[in-house]
Design a protein around this motif. Structure first.
Motif, PDB file in Angstrom:
ATOM      1  N   THR A  74      56.918 -28.823  66.814  1.00 35.74           N
ATOM      2  CA  THR A  74      56.729 -28.929  68.252  1.00 35.74           C
ATOM      3  C   THR A  74      56.610 -30.399  68.643  1.00 35.74           C
ATOM      4  O   THR A  74      56.667 -31.282  67.800  1.00 35.74           O
ATOM      5  CB  THR A  74      55.447 -28.185  68.675  1.00 35.74           C
ATOM      6  OG1 THR A  74      54.330 -28.810  68.029  1.00 35.74           O
ATOM      7  CG2 THR A  74      55.494 -26.710  68.276  1.00 35.74           C
ATOM      8  N   ALA A  75      56.415 -30.640  69.925  1.00 33.17           N
ATOM      9  CA  ALA A  75      56.267 -32.015  70.418  1.00 33.17           C
ATOM     10  C   ALA A  75      55.067 -32.711  69.789  1.00 33.17           C
ATOM     11  O   ALA A  75      55.053 -33.930  69.646  1.00 33.17           O
ATOM     12  CB  ALA A  75      56.144 -32.010  71.929  1.00 33.17           C
ATOM     13  N   SER A  76      54.052 -31.941  69.383  1.00 35.85           N
ATOM     14  CA  SER A  76      52.858 -32.543  68.792  1.00 35.85           C
ATOM     15  C   SER A  76      52.983 -32.752  67.273  1.00 35.85           C
ATOM     16  O   SER A  76      52.057 -33.231  66.633  1.00 35.85           O
ATOM     17  CB  SER A  76      51.634 -31.681  69.093  1.00 35.85           C
ATOM     18  OG  SER A  76      51.790 -30.408  68.480  1.00 35.85           O
ATOM     19  N   HIS A  77      54.131 -32.392  66.687  1.00 30.55           N
ATOM     20  CA  HIS A  77      54.332 -32.562  65.251  1.00 30.55           C
ATOM     21  C   HIS A  77      54.349 -34.059  64.924  1.00 30.55           C
ATOM     22  O   HIS A  77      55.049 -34.832  65.580  1.00 30.55           O
ATOM     23  CB  HIS A  77      55.652 -31.915  64.827  1.00 30.55           C
ATOM     24  CG  HIS A  77      55.805 -31.789  63.354  1.00 30.55           C
ATOM     25  ND1 HIS A  77      55.156 -30.827  62.621  1.00 30.55           N
ATOM     26  CD2 HIS A  77      56.529 -32.508  62.471  1.00 30.55           C
ATOM     27  CE1 HIS A  77      55.475 -30.957  61.353  1.00 30.55           C
ATOM     28  NE2 HIS A  77      56.309 -31.977  61.230  1.00 30.55           N
ATOM     29  N   PRO A  78      53.581 -34.494  63.939  1.00 27.13           N
ATOM     30  CA  PRO A  78      53.518 -35.937  63.656  1.00 27.13           C
ATOM     31  C   PRO A  78      54.860 -36.490  63.185  1.00 27.13           C
ATOM     32  O   PRO A  78      55.502 -35.906  62.311  1.00 27.13           O
ATOM     33  CB  PRO A  78      52.469 -36.039  62.550  1.00 27.13           C
ATOM     34  CG  PRO A  78      52.351 -34.684  61.972  1.00 27.13           C
ATOM     35  CD  PRO A  78      52.756 -33.713  63.032  1.00 27.13           C
ATOM     36  N   CYS A  81      55.266 -37.056  59.353  1.00 26.01           N
ATOM     37  CA  CYS A  81      54.997 -35.903  58.483  1.00 26.01           C
ATOM     38  C   CYS A  81      55.723 -36.091  57.150  1.00 26.01           C
ATOM     39  O   CYS A  81      56.910 -36.404  57.106  1.00 26.01           O
ATOM     40  CB  CYS A  81      55.471 -34.622  59.167  1.00 26.01           C
ATOM     41  SG  CYS A  81      55.320 -33.154  58.129  1.00 26.01           S
TER      42      CYS A  81
END
Length: 100
Positions: A74-78, A81
């Motif tokens: 999602t948009a909040s995925h770092p 990662c």
């Protein structure tokens, strides 16, 4: 045992083309059965295969002893990662079976 696990992404084969795949139910309220290619993608490959109806998944592993889990990106995925990212499986085009 057939290679399926009670939790996590099961190593399996695509029922249509028999390619290796990861299969898992994702979500709790409106679950979606996901079939993803097991080969991790580089950021450049993710950009190349991304389409409006083709999702990229994070192959998250909570610990070394737990099975991998497909997670929504999602948009909040770092952006940093370090887990592998895979894409939704698409069967290759079928070879023609007739000569005419």
């Amino acid at each position: 045992m057939t290679g399926r696990r009670a939790t996590g992404a099961a190593d399996s084969r695509c029922p249509s083309c028999a390619a290796p795949a990861l299969t898992q139910w994702v979500g709790t309220v409106a679950a979606l059965k996901v079939t993803a290619d097991p080969t991790p993608l580089t950021p450049e490959q993710q950009t190349a295969v991304r389409e409006p109806n083709r999702l990229i998944w994070c192959l998250y592993r909570a610990s070394a002893h737990s099975p991998p889990r497909l997670r929504w990106i999602t948009a909040s995925h770092p952006p940093t990662c370090d887990h592998p990212h895979v894409t939704e499986h698409r069967c290759p085009p079928a070879e023609p079976t007739t000569l005419f």
